[in-house]
Design an enzyme around this catalytic site. Sequence first.
Site, short mmCIF file in Angstrom:
data_model
loop_
_atom_site.label_atom_id
_atom_site.label_comp_id
_atom_site.label_asym_id
_atom_site.label_seq_id
_atom_site.Cartn_x
_atom_site.Cartn_y
_atom_site.Cartn_z
N HIS A 1 -13.70 3.55 7.78
CA HIS A 1 -13.15 2.32 7.44
C HIS A 1 -13.36 1.89 5.94
CE1 HIS A 1 -10.32 -1.05 8.85
NE2 HIS A 1 -10.25 -1.17 7.61
N ARG B 1 -4.32 1.01 10.88
CA ARG B 1 -5.00 0.39 11.96
C ARG B 1 -5.27 1.67 12.92
NH1 ARG B 1 -7.31 -2.63 9.09
NH2 ARG B 1 -7.33 -4.80 8.98
N GLU C 1 -13.10 0.64 16.80
CA GLU C 1 -13.95 0.90 15.74
C GLU C 1 -15.27 0.36 16.04
OE1 GLU C 1 -12.38 -0.16 11.93
OE2 GLU C 1 -10.84 1.36 12.03
N ILE D 1 0.96 -1.11 -0.19
CA ILE D 1 0.09 0.04 0.06
C ILE D 1 1.14 1.29 0.02
CG2 ILE D 1 -1.84 1.38 1.16
CD1 ILE D 1 -2.73 -1.49 2.19
#
Length: 324
Positions: free
Chosen positions: A287, A239, A268, A159
Amino acid sequence: MSRHKVFVTRPLPPVAEPLIKRLRQTCEVEIWPSMDDPAPTAEKIRSLDGLATYGHEPITDAMMASAPNLKVISNIGVGHDHIDSEAARRRGVAVGNTPGVLSGATADMTFALLLAGGRLLGPSSRYVRARQWRSYDPNLFWGCEVHHSTIGIVGMGRIGYEVAKRARGFDMKILYYKRNRREDWERELGMRYAPLNELLEASDFVTLHAPMSPETKEMIGAAELKRMKRTAVLVNAARGGIVDHAALHEALTSGEIAAAALDVTEPEPLPFDSPLIDLDNCFIAPHLGSATVETRLKMIEMALENLMAGLNGKPLPYSFLERT
Ligand code: 8YV
């Protein structure tokens, strides 16, 4: 032969129906119908042969211990910090995930966050919605320049690499931090390795892409936020637990940094009374990193392939963990 029992922890979209239909040909499939309940309890897992996790509820050693037939845990996502993989390895349970396929979508989302944070899209959109836009006001919502600024990428995996590629298109100077240097990518993308503190001090945008682990837990805390420029924007697409949220709130309200843009939080979802939610300089998405039609469908496809392979005792096509 009895049919395998499989449980999926979130409802899947109608577009995934053909894949589920295929799975139902050989398995008894239960899909958790609601978003509200903590689906994967030990009770739930007890009779299963296969579990597909979608979301981040912890899958613990004790849960696996209660499921003597469990052969495979297939995570619909790349991050697997919520699964006790060591316990799975010990117990001979295969664990799969969906690496690679979501890197592009997550990097796109990172840039959406970066631009939203830098160009104040959250508060400016709320201003229009509140019917406050009565005349052109040239003094409102001055953000910071993105092009030709410096981006500091923390975590240079698939990523991070995609984020760096996009940063080149914005003519950004690219710094990155990772435990092991990627000199090949440095040459390819014209980026420079920097120790974390140096990166924090030099960057206009700091973007986080490291996996969650005991080493990365709250790696961005009060001391790190203090090192950042007062004009800097922090973007978290990894995260939530990588950032100390109390310290972030302090940094955003005291002006230590200019803004944050978060796609992930800890916990979350954020509790409704979290003070971060009401800050104008904190843009929060629920998210959405991998949430595009193509990527989500491909993730489900890969995860179901993993599930079938695991149920049939075959090596998983996509996994970070070798079955022992
Ligand atoms: C997933 C993610 O959609 O893959 C990941 O690690 O963070 C997301 O893109 C999410 O984890 C649901 O499983």
